[in-house]
Design a protein around this motif. Structure first.
Motif, PDB file in Angstrom:
ATOM      1  N   GLU A 362      24.012  44.986  28.423  1.00 15.81           N
ATOM      2  CA  GLU A 362      23.399  45.976  29.321  1.00 15.81           C
ATOM      3  C   GLU A 362      22.610  47.029  28.551  1.00 15.81           C
ATOM      4  O   GLU A 362      21.683  47.630  29.091  1.00 15.81           O
ATOM      5  CB  GLU A 362      24.484  46.646  30.166  1.00 15.81           C
ATOM      6  N   HIS A 363      22.983  47.230  27.283  1.00 17.37           N
ATOM      7  CA  HIS A 363      22.254  48.196  26.446  1.00 17.37           C
ATOM      8  C   HIS A 363      21.203  47.509  25.583  1.00 17.37           C
ATOM      9  O   HIS A 363      20.717  48.077  24.598  1.00 17.37           O
ATOM     10  CB  HIS A 363      23.231  48.993  25.582  1.00 17.37           C
ATOM     11  N   ALA A 364      20.857  46.267  25.946  1.00 19.91           N
ATOM     12  CA  ALA A 364      19.710  45.539  25.385  1.00 19.91           C
ATOM     13  C   ALA A 364      19.829  45.232  23.899  1.00 19.91           C
ATOM     14  O   ALA A 364      18.821  45.164  23.193  1.00 19.91           O
ATOM     15  CB  ALA A 364      18.410  46.301  25.662  1.00 19.91           C
ATOM     16  N   PHE A 365      21.026  45.010  23.421  1.00 19.23           N
ATOM     17  CA  PHE A 365      21.168  44.526  22.045  1.00 19.23           C
ATOM     18  C   PHE A 365      20.777  43.050  21.991  1.00 19.23           C
ATOM     19  O   PHE A 365      20.820  42.341  23.002  1.00 19.23           O
ATOM     20  CB  PHE A 365      22.600  44.726  21.553  1.00 19.23           C
ATOM     21  N   ASP A 366      20.382  42.594  20.808  1.00 22.37           N
ATOM     22  CA  ASP A 366      19.960  41.203  20.625  1.00 22.37           C
ATOM     23  C   ASP A 366      21.101  40.261  21.012  1.00 22.37           C
ATOM     24  O   ASP A 366      22.179  40.317  20.423  1.00 22.37           O
ATOM     25  CB  ASP A 366      19.579  40.988  19.155  1.00 22.37           C
ATOM     26  N   PRO A 367      20.871  39.367  21.982  1.00 22.86           N
ATOM     27  CA  PRO A 367      21.930  38.447  22.415  1.00 22.86           C
ATOM     28  C   PRO A 367      22.487  37.590  21.282  1.00 22.86           C
ATOM     29  O   PRO A 367      23.685  37.284  21.247  1.00 22.86           O
ATOM     30  CB  PRO A 367      21.238  37.576  23.471  1.00 22.86           C
ATOM     31  N   ASP A 368      21.619  37.172  20.346  1.00 18.75           N
ATOM     32  CA  ASP A 368      22.093  36.354  19.227  1.00 18.75           C
ATOM     33  C   ASP A 368      23.076  37.124  18.351  1.00 18.75           C
ATOM     34  O   ASP A 368      24.061  36.572  17.863  1.00 18.75           O
ATOM     35  CB  ASP A 368      20.916  35.878  18.374  1.00 18.75           C
ATOM     36  N   VAL A 369      22.811  38.395  18.159  1.00 25.83           N
ATOM     37  CA  VAL A 369      23.695  39.220  17.336  1.00 25.83           C
ATOM     38  C   VAL A 369      25.022  39.446  18.070  1.00 25.83           C
ATOM     39  O   VAL A 369      26.093  39.423  17.459  1.00 25.83           O
ATOM     40  CB  VAL A 369      23.025  40.566  16.988  1.00 25.83           C
ATOM     41  N   ILE A 370      24.942  39.651  19.374  1.00 22.32           N
ATOM     42  CA  ILE A 370      26.160  39.823  20.173  1.00 22.32           C
ATOM     43  C   ILE A 370      27.029  38.568  20.071  1.00 22.32           C
ATOM     44  O   ILE A 370      28.244  38.646  19.873  1.00 22.32           O
ATOM     45  CB  ILE A 370      25.815  40.113  21.649  1.00 22.32           C
ATOM     46  N   GLU A 371      26.402  37.392  20.210  1.00 19.67           N
ATOM     47  CA  GLU A 371      27.143  36.140  20.113  1.00 19.67           C
ATOM     48  C   GLU A 371      27.776  35.981  18.729  1.00 19.67           C
ATOM     49  O   GLU A 371      28.888  35.465  18.592  1.00 19.67           O
ATOM     50  CB  GLU A 371      26.222  34.950  20.401  1.00 19.67           C
ATOM     51  N   ALA A 372      27.071  36.428  17.706  1.00 16.37           N
ATOM     52  CA  ALA A 372      27.620  36.363  16.348  1.00 16.37           C
ATOM     53  C   ALA A 372      28.814  37.304  16.204  1.00 16.37           C
ATOM     54  O   ALA A 372      29.802  36.975  15.536  1.00 16.37           O
ATOM     55  CB  ALA A 372      26.544  36.712  15.325  1.00 16.37           C
ATOM     56  N   CYS A 373      28.737  38.465  16.841  1.00 18.09           N
ATOM     57  CA  CYS A 373      29.866  39.406  16.825  1.00 18.09           C
ATOM     58  C   CYS A 373      31.107  38.773  17.456  1.00 18.09           C
ATOM     59  O   CYS A 373      32.232  39.005  17.013  1.00 18.09           O
ATOM     60  CB  CYS A 373      29.509  40.687  17.576  1.00 18.09           C
ATOM     61  N   LEU A 374      30.881  37.974  18.489  1.00 19.59           N
ATOM     62  CA  LEU A 374      31.980  37.337  19.216  1.00 19.59           C
ATOM     63  C   LEU A 374      32.408  36.009  18.576  1.00 19.59           C
ATOM     64  O   LEU A 374      33.317  35.349  19.086  1.00 19.59           O
ATOM     65  CB  LEU A 374      31.561  37.086  20.668  1.00 19.59           C
TER      66      LEU A 374
END
Length: 427
Positions: A362-374
């Motif tokens: 929702e805060h527009a962070f890069d989806p690829d980076v979010i997936e890597a975090c998870l």
């Protein structure tokens, strides 16, 4: 001319008259074994003990040697059956195949196929599968097959399994409403059958489409809360009557975005304080074949570690079990605590990851980076092959923002990740 004619008649081959059932029945034992010929190499051997058996005599392919092969005991093997087997043997000889060697090979192959039961092949498959998944998940797979599949087909040769048989096996499970269990069993059975194909035990997998015979399970997302409810969660966490280690575990999972089992089994030895990272060994990850997972530790995460160090710093695990502190806390500890806090069917420990993901997206962070975090694995195999980076520094920035967001949500409440908090204040 007469002499020449007489010579020719004496050298002509004698063609035996075919045997009859009555002739065979009348054949009596003598003081030694003797044979009655049916022609074309087939003989009935009458033993002096009274037993009668069928013998086929032939010349080995590519050799002048002669061999005998038994066709069985009369009357178990009838005259008609013995003749049928003779024709099969003769057809092999035409192809330069030795009937006796062929029979022994068929017997060995049959024995091997019958020895390759579903249970045995499953255990061989699990040896390979276990190198790609966690020990816990491997145990879960084995348990599901042991409970639902082995009792019915465990001892069956894998080459004999049919779609109808497996579908009938799984129907009662579907009738109980356990569609997800049926789906997982179909997947596992097919993996085992594919393994059997790839290792040469069977030619094709006849069970490839058995999943189409069942209703698909209803998709149920793990319970989580909306991002705007994070401040309430932090307040409830402060007021909750739960053990301090459990509260610290929940905050640790919230800040690091890891799975419940990964948080519960965290070890002090895996924390690199020099580089502010937590290196989770591959064997502790859901997809262990993807290697170790490096979690950047934010200042708030480090504060959590400093907070709990007096409790468990001298032990192996960061979050020790209450009753047996030499081991780690249970992976369900956080779930049970959230349930007691009033979040039953609203939020589970795994849902903290969804909460983080939703907020960051929702805060527009890069989806690829979010997936890597998870520590999610890209479903696109081609994309995954070309995208090997783990975005470590970019993840550090995202997780710094997330930890600060959690701290802001806890404003007015006491968060264990706040460096100003100490054990005395909490106790």
């Amino acid at each position: 001319m007469l002499a020449k004619w007489m010579f020719c008649t004496t050298t002509m081959p004698i063609i035996p008259k075919p045997l009859t059932d009555s002739q065979i029945a009348r054949a009596k034992p003598s003081d030694k074994d003797y044979k009655l010929s049916d022609g074309a190499g087939l003989h009935l051997r009458v033993r002096f003990g009274g037993t009668k058996d069928w013998i086929f005599r032939y010349k080995e392919p590519h050799s002048p040697k002669r061999r005998d092969i038994s066709f069985g005991i009369y009357p178990d093997v009838t005259l008609a059956e013995a003749r049928r087997r003779r024709e099969e043997a003769r057809s092999l000889l035409i192809k330069a195949i030795d009937p006796k060697s062929h029979k022994e090979q068929v017997k060995r192959t049959s024995a091997e196929e019958n020895a390759n039961t579903f249970a045995l092949v499953t255990r061989e498959w699990l040896k390979v599968k276990s190198s790609k998944i966690t020990a816990k998940y491997c145990d879960q797979i084995e348990a599901s097959l042991t409970n639902h599949v082995f009792p019915v087909i465990g001892k069956r040769p894998i080459k004999e399994l049919t779609p109808t048989e497996i579908i009938n096996l799984l129907r009662p499970i579907e009738a109980k409403g356990s569609r997800e269990t049926v789906k997982r069993l179909c997947q596992r059975i097919n993996e085992i059958m594919d393994y059997a194909v790839n290792t040469g035990l069977i030619l094709i997998n006849p069970l490839a489409k058995i999943n189409t015979a069942f209703l698909s399970p209803e998709t149920k997302n793990l319970p989580t809360i909306r991002p705007e409810l994070l401040p309430k969660l932090m307040q409830d966490l402060q007021m909750a009557s739960i053990k301090i280690v459990t509260r610290c575990l929940i905050e640790w999972q919230l800040h690091t975005m890891v799975r419940p089992s990964e948080a519960a089994t965290a070890k002090w030895a895996d924390i690199d304080f020099d580089n502010n990272v937590w290196i989770i060994p591959a064997e502790n990850m859901k997809k262990k074949n993807n290697g170790d997972h490096i979690v950047p530790l934010t200042p708030q995460s480090i504060s959590l570690l400093e907070f709990i160090r007096p409790i468990s710093g001298h032990r192996e695990f960061i979050f020790p079990a209450d009753r047996y502190p030499k081991t780690h806390t249970n992976s369900q500890t956080a779930n049970m605590a959230l349930k007691r806090m009033g979040y039953h069917k609203e939020l589970v420990a795994h849902g903290l990851r969804s909460l983080a993901s939703t907020t960051l997206n929702e805060h527009a962070f890069d989806p690829d980076v979010i997936e890597a975090c998870l520590a999610h694995v890209d479903s696109n195999s081609v994309r995954r092959a070309y995208n090997r980076t783990d975005y470590l520094e970019r993840r550090r920035k995202v997780m710094d923002w997330w930890s600060q967001h959690i701290e802001n949500a806890a404003t007015g409440n006491v968060s264990l990740s706040n460096s100003k908090v100490n054990l005395k204040l909490i106790s």
